[in-house]
Design a protein around this motif. Structure first.
Motif, mmCIF file in Angstrom:
data_model
loop_
_atom_site.group_PDB
_atom_site.id
_atom_site.type_symbol
_atom_site.label_atom_id
_atom_site.label_comp_id
_atom_site.label_asym_id
_atom_site.label_seq_id
_atom_site.Cartn_x
_atom_site.Cartn_y
_atom_site.Cartn_z
ATOM 1 N N VAL A 1 0.368 -13.486 -4.393
ATOM 2 C CA VAL A 1 -0.203 -14.283 -3.197
ATOM 3 C C VAL A 1 -1.033 -14.084 -2.182
ATOM 4 O O VAL A 1 -1.560 -15.137 -2.108
ATOM 5 C CB VAL A 1 1.829 -15.448 -2.619
ATOM 6 C CG1 VAL A 1 1.493 -16.383 -1.817
ATOM 7 C CG2 VAL A 1 2.865 -15.564 -3.805
ATOM 8 N N ALA A 2 -0.887 -13.143 -1.701
ATOM 9 C CA ALA A 2 -1.577 -12.676 -0.706
ATOM 10 C C ALA A 2 -3.210 -12.828 -1.605
ATOM 11 O O ALA A 2 -3.865 -13.363 -0.360
ATOM 12 C CB ALA A 2 -1.887 -11.349 -0.336
ATOM 13 N N ASN A 3 -3.784 -12.666 -2.537
ATOM 14 C CA ASN A 3 -4.811 -12.400 -3.096
ATOM 15 C C ASN A 3 -4.959 -14.309 -3.915
ATOM 16 O O ASN A 3 -5.889 -14.721 -2.607
ATOM 17 C CB ASN A 3 -4.911 -11.967 -4.336
ATOM 18 C CG ASN A 3 -5.815 -11.908 -5.260
ATOM 19 O OD1 ASN A 3 -7.281 -11.854 -4.552
ATOM 20 N ND2 ASN A 3 -5.656 -11.257 -7.066
ATOM 21 N N GLN A 4 -3.764 -15.192 -3.604
ATOM 22 C CA GLN A 4 -4.960 -16.656 -3.876
ATOM 23 C C GLN A 4 -4.739 -16.801 -2.307
ATOM 24 O O GLN A 4 -6.313 -17.305 -2.517
ATOM 25 C CB GLN A 4 -3.106 -17.027 -3.978
ATOM 26 C CG GLN A 4 -3.172 -17.351 -5.610
ATOM 27 C CD GLN A 4 -1.770 -17.942 -6.176
ATOM 28 O OE1 GLN A 4 -0.963 -18.117 -5.449
ATOM 29 N NE2 GLN A 4 -1.902 -17.598 -7.899
ATOM 30 N N VAL B 1 0.683 -1.273 0.049
ATOM 31 C CA VAL B 1 0.168 -0.387 0.135
ATOM 32 C C VAL B 1 1.113 1.443 0.100
ATOM 33 O O VAL B 1 0.712 2.468 -0.850
ATOM 34 C CB VAL B 1 -1.103 -0.626 1.280
ATOM 35 C CG1 VAL B 1 -1.161 1.294 1.067
ATOM 36 C CG2 VAL B 1 -2.175 -1.080 1.148
ATOM 37 N N VAL B 2 2.157 1.684 1.228
ATOM 38 C CA VAL B 2 2.283 2.213 1.191
ATOM 39 C C VAL B 2 3.550 2.790 -0.788
ATOM 40 O O VAL B 2 3.859 3.915 -1.011
ATOM 41 C CB VAL B 2 3.909 2.299 2.358
ATOM 42 C CG1 VAL B 2 4.761 1.424 2.232
ATOM 43 C CG2 VAL B 2 4.656 3.894 2.386
ATOM 44 N N ASP B 3 4.276 1.375 -1.332
ATOM 45 C CA ASP B 3 4.888 2.195 -1.636
ATOM 46 C C ASP B 3 3.879 2.262 -3.058
ATOM 47 O O ASP B 3 3.859 3.537 -4.487
ATOM 48 C CB ASP B 3 4.930 0.540 -2.511
ATOM 49 C CG ASP B 3 6.446 0.630 -1.255
ATOM 50 O OD1 ASP B 3 7.736 1.031 -1.581
ATOM 51 O OD2 ASP B 3 6.695 -0.585 -1.523
ATOM 52 N N ASN B 4 2.753 2.007 -3.124
ATOM 53 C CA ASN B 4 1.178 2.478 -4.514
ATOM 54 C C ASN B 4 1.537 3.435 -4.273
ATOM 55 O O ASN B 4 1.132 4.493 -5.021
ATOM 56 C CB ASN B 4 0.161 1.688 -4.403
ATOM 57 C CG ASN B 4 0.413 0.252 -5.377
ATOM 58 O OD1 ASN B 4 -0.020 0.508 -5.871
ATOM 59 N ND2 ASN B 4 -0.020 -0.727 -4.496
ATOM 60 N N VAL B 5 0.758 3.975 -3.079
ATOM 61 C CA VAL B 5 0.497 5.693 -2.637
ATOM 62 C C VAL B 5 1.840 7.225 -3.280
ATOM 63 O O VAL B 5 2.221 6.891 -3.899
ATOM 64 C CB VAL B 5 0.634 5.925 -1.569
ATOM 65 C CG1 VAL B 5 0.349 7.125 -0.770
ATOM 66 C CG2 VAL B 5 -1.164 5.102 -0.522
ATOM 67 N N ALA B 6 3.044 6.349 -2.617
ATOM 68 C CA ALA B 6 4.229 7.126 -3.153
ATOM 69 C C ALA B 6 4.685 6.642 -4.283
ATOM 70 O O ALA B 6 5.619 7.445 -5.019
ATOM 71 C CB ALA B 6 5.271 6.465 -2.213
ATOM 72 N N THR B 7 3.822 5.621 -5.829
ATOM 73 C CA THR B 7 4.775 5.541 -7.241
ATOM 74 C C THR B 7 4.780 6.884 -7.532
ATOM 75 O O THR B 7 5.828 6.726 -8.362
ATOM 76 C CB THR B 7 3.039 5.443 -7.514
ATOM 77 O OG1 THR B 7 2.708 3.750 -7.324
ATOM 78 C CG2 THR B 7 3.463 5.010 -9.535
ATOM 79 N N VAL B 8 4.200 8.161 -7.554
ATOM 80 C CA VAL B 8 4.115 9.161 -7.958
ATOM 81 C C VAL B 8 5.684 10.051 -7.586
ATOM 82 O O VAL B 8 6.770 10.351 -8.809
ATOM 83 C CB VAL B 8 2.723 9.500 -8.565
ATOM 84 C CG1 VAL B 8 3.525 11.230 -9.771
ATOM 85 C CG2 VAL B 8 1.788 9.183 -9.142
ATOM 86 N N PRO B 9 5.431 10.277 -6.459
ATOM 87 C CA PRO B 9 6.780 10.687 -6.393
ATOM 88 C C PRO B 9 7.816 10.161 -6.455
ATOM 89 O O PRO B 9 8.808 10.779 -6.511
ATOM 90 C CB PRO B 9 6.518 11.029 -4.754
ATOM 91 C CG PRO B 9 4.795 11.063 -4.240
ATOM 92 C CD PRO B 9 4.461 10.265 -4.996
ATOM 93 N N LEU B 10 7.879 8.629 -5.979
ATOM 94 C CA LEU B 10 8.882 7.970 -6.536
ATOM 95 C C LEU B 10 9.446 8.304 -7.783
ATOM 96 O O LEU B 10 10.797 8.284 -8.444
ATOM 97 C CB LEU B 10 9.254 6.762 -5.770
ATOM 98 C CG LEU B 10 9.119 5.958 -4.595
ATOM 99 C CD1 LEU B 10 8.329 4.180 -3.764
ATOM 100 C CD2 LEU B 10 10.121 6.649 -3.744
ATOM 101 N N PRO C 1 -2.530 -4.467 -2.134
ATOM 102 C CA PRO C 1 -3.540 -4.139 -2.059
ATOM 103 C C PRO C 1 -4.789 -5.446 -1.796
ATOM 104 O O PRO C 1 -5.827 -4.656 -1.515
ATOM 105 C CB PRO C 1 -3.575 -3.609 -3.585
ATOM 106 C CG PRO C 1 -2.224 -3.550 -3.299
ATOM 107 C CD PRO C 1 -1.823 -3.914 -2.639
ATOM 108 N N SER C 2 -4.863 -6.090 -2.335
ATOM 109 C CA SER C 2 -5.887 -7.912 -2.212
ATOM 110 C C SER C 2 -6.164 -7.854 -1.020
ATOM 111 O O SER C 2 -6.599 -8.984 -0.620
ATOM 112 C CB SER C 2 -4.599 -8.851 -3.076
ATOM 113 O OG SER C 2 -3.226 -9.458 -2.086
ATOM 114 N N GLN C 3 -5.156 -7.470 0.049
ATOM 115 C CA GLN C 3 -5.825 -7.959 1.390
ATOM 116 C C GLN C 3 -6.191 -6.945 1.591
ATOM 117 O O GLN C 3 -6.422 -7.421 2.975
ATOM 118 C CB GLN C 3 -4.359 -7.638 2.025
ATOM 119 C CG GLN C 3 -3.504 -8.917 1.922
ATOM 120 C CD GLN C 3 -2.148 -8.980 2.521
ATOM 121 O OE1 GLN C 3 -1.717 -8.262 2.482
ATOM 122 N NE2 GLN C 3 -1.488 -10.413 2.915
ATOM 123 N N LEU C 4 -7.285 -5.919 1.710
ATOM 124 C CA LEU C 4 -7.616 -4.811 1.384
ATOM 125 C C LEU C 4 -9.533 -4.879 0.963
ATOM 126 O O LEU C 4 -9.489 -5.366 -0.032
ATOM 127 C CB LEU C 4 -7.565 -3.022 1.252
ATOM 128 C CG LEU C 4 -6.288 -3.074 1.493
ATOM 129 C CD1 LEU C 4 -5.740 -1.769 0.712
ATOM 130 C CD2 LEU C 4 -5.613 -3.296 3.045
#
Lengths: 281, 245
Positions: free
Chosen positions: B219-222, A93-102, A133-136
């Motif tokens: 993997v987490a998704n699976q 999640v944190v890397d996703n949010v930081a995508t554009v600044p990075l 993301p898939s865990q949210l």
């Protein structure tokens, strides 16, 4: 300010998605494009960050024609939130949010610190930062999507049916969060939806579109509700079905608001501030 | 059964464990040829597959070309190339590269194609360049399928590299061809067993690798998918009403 001047878009297969579209999108306001599927609303939205290039006409952001701008740079200064959140599944999640600044070369530590602040801003717990993301849940993913859209502190935020895929309860919550965010952050928000209630709730300027990107009516929700331009608009906003024609009936000592078919829409409350934006808790 | 015991006896005969025609030397030759082929095929097929997968262009051409390649009999190709280039290691390498390209190419482009279009669309919309989309999104997410392609290519290479000795390039095929000529069936079977063992080991390594390269978020998704059904007790809800009838 975003200005469309006689913009047309013809796709390579010959479909004319948008024809002769002109509109001024004011700064620091929320403009909502609303219309049925295939009316060209997403095409219009995506022409702003040049995910789709217009065929003719001009699109200017603060007086600057975007055709002369580098696509990648343009997109990095415009926030974009899409229906399925569009998060990168292999990044936390944190890397996703930081995508554009990075991408813009901000140091990782700084970008992550900013990303954590943004999680606060969109109402997510910081403990979710290291999840994937898939865990949210769907609603949480959408919030992360909004945080990512805000990460580079853009002036413009494009939102393509961002709440279309979440359940109604979560959608209502996200809509009110967006209203709160907009009040705090003062961005130019361009929002696409097919839900007229969502459009009226969020929009300062609501633009009702018909096939080919034809503007049937534009104005504030009040303007459209009080004076629908034609039968199409009246039908679209539900006026013909009596959904918007409310009257007051007195029952058990309280003023009950009813629609034209006598279904209760709510109770009249004295001394209401009229903002209608607070979430009942 | 005797033949099998004889073959094992042949493998563990100290006389065959050293010298210029010993098992270690042939094994190294076999592995060298296989690895060289895998590297060359990867260098050709992975960038090409990525290009096809990223642009979505040339897919039908690639499918028909690789389909044609697959249909080529490797032995026939080997002999033609050997007649042209002469005896040595070049001919089997070329013939095996032709064999290995289709699975690697398919793994590379199908890995890209399998990615949700909306993920790529949003990566582009937030301002990634095409190169960044390839490096940061498509390559990591396409890796499991690419490894799958390399896995099946490696299996085919190791099995088919036995033909290399047909044109004098050595490898484990030597035992098979020598055994065939001298009616030494235990030696032939020993050669086959060694090739089988090598193939199984490579399968094991790639199976492990394939698990390791799946991005963690995927993997987490699976795992989440697996959990969902167990938390619902669908059958229990309906059954009491059924019984009452």
């Amino acid at each position: 300010m975003i200005e469309f001047r006689q913009v047309s878009k013809r796709f390579p297969d010959g479909t004319l998605a948008v024809e002769d579209f002109s509109l001024v999108i004011p700064s620091r306001k929320t403009t909502v494009f609303v219309g049925s599927s295939g009316c060209g609303k997403t095409t219009i939205l995506r022409m702003i960050n040049r995910m789709i290039d217009r065929t003719s006409g001009s699109i200017e952001i603060d007086g600057e024609d975007i055709v002369g701008l580098d696509k990648v740079k343009l997109r990095r200064r415009i926030g974009y939130v899409m229906q399925n959140s569009g998060l990168l599944p292999h990044r936390k999640v944190v890397d996703n949010v930081a995508t554009v600044p990075l991408l813009n070369g901000v140091a990782k530590k700084e970008a992550h610190a900013r990303a954590l602040e943004l999680l606060d801003t969109v109402g997510l717990d910081r403990s979710l930062a290291n999840r994937y993301p898939s865990q949210l849940s769907g609603g949480q993913q959408q919030r992360v999507g909004v945080a990512r859209g805000l990460a580079a502190d853009p002036n413009i935020l494009l939102m393509d049916e961002p709440f279309g895929a979440v359940d109604p309860l979560v959608r209502a919550e996200l809509q009110h969060e967006l209203i709160r965010l907009q009040r705090e952050l003062d961005k130019t928000v361009v929002f696409v939806t097919h839900d007229i209630d969502e459009a009226f709730l969020l929009g300062d300027q609501v633009v009702i579109l018909q096939k080919g990107g034809v503007i049937v009516q534009k104005g504030s929700p009040t303007e459209i509700l009080t004076a629908p331009a034609n039968d199409f608009v009246a039908d679209f906003i539900g006026a013909t079905k009596g959904k918007r024609a409310l009257h007051i009936d007195r029952r058990d000592g309280r003023d009950v608001v009813l629609d034209s078919e006598g279904r209760a829409a709510g109770v009249l409350v004295e001394g209401s501030t009229g903002t209608g934006e607070e979430v009942p808790t | 059964m005797n033949l099998l015991i004889d073959a094992f006896a042949w493998i563990f005969d100290p006389a065959h464990l050293g010298g210029p025609n010993g098992i270690p030397i042939r094994l190294v030759q076999h592995l060298t040829i296989s690895l060289a082929v895998l590297v060359i095929a990867s260098v050709i097929a992975i960038p090409l597959g990525y290009l096809i997968g990223h642009t979505g262009r040339g897919r039908s051409l690639a499918v028909s070309l690789t389909g044609g390649f697959r249909a080529l009999p490797t032995l026939g190709l080997l002999i033609i190339v050997a007649l042209w280039l002469g005896i040595g290691i070049e001919a089997p390498i070329i013939a095996l590269v032709v064999l290995a390209i289709p699975p690697v190419l398919a793994g590379a482009y199908s890995g890209f194609e399998a990615i949700d279009r909306r993920t790529i669309d949003s990566a582009r919309a937030v301002g990634m360049t095409e190169g960044q989309i390839v490096r940061k999104v498509e390559v990591p997410l396409g890796l499991p399928l690419l490894i799958g392609g390399l896995r099946s290519a490696t299996l085919q290479i190791i099995a088919t590299a036995t033909l290399a000795d047909y044109v004098g390039a050595g490898g484990l095929g030597r035992f098979i061809f020598v055994g065939l000529k001298s009616n030494d069936y235990s030696q032939m079977l020993a050669g086959s067993l060694l090739v089988i063992a090598l193939a199984l080991i490579s399968e094991g390594i790639f199976a492990l690798l394939q698990k390791l390269v799946v991005p963690r978020g995927v993997v987490a998704n699976q795992n989440a998918d697996v959990r969902t059904p167990s938390s619902r007790r669908v059958a229990v809800v309906g059954s009491p009403t059924e019984e009452r009838k």
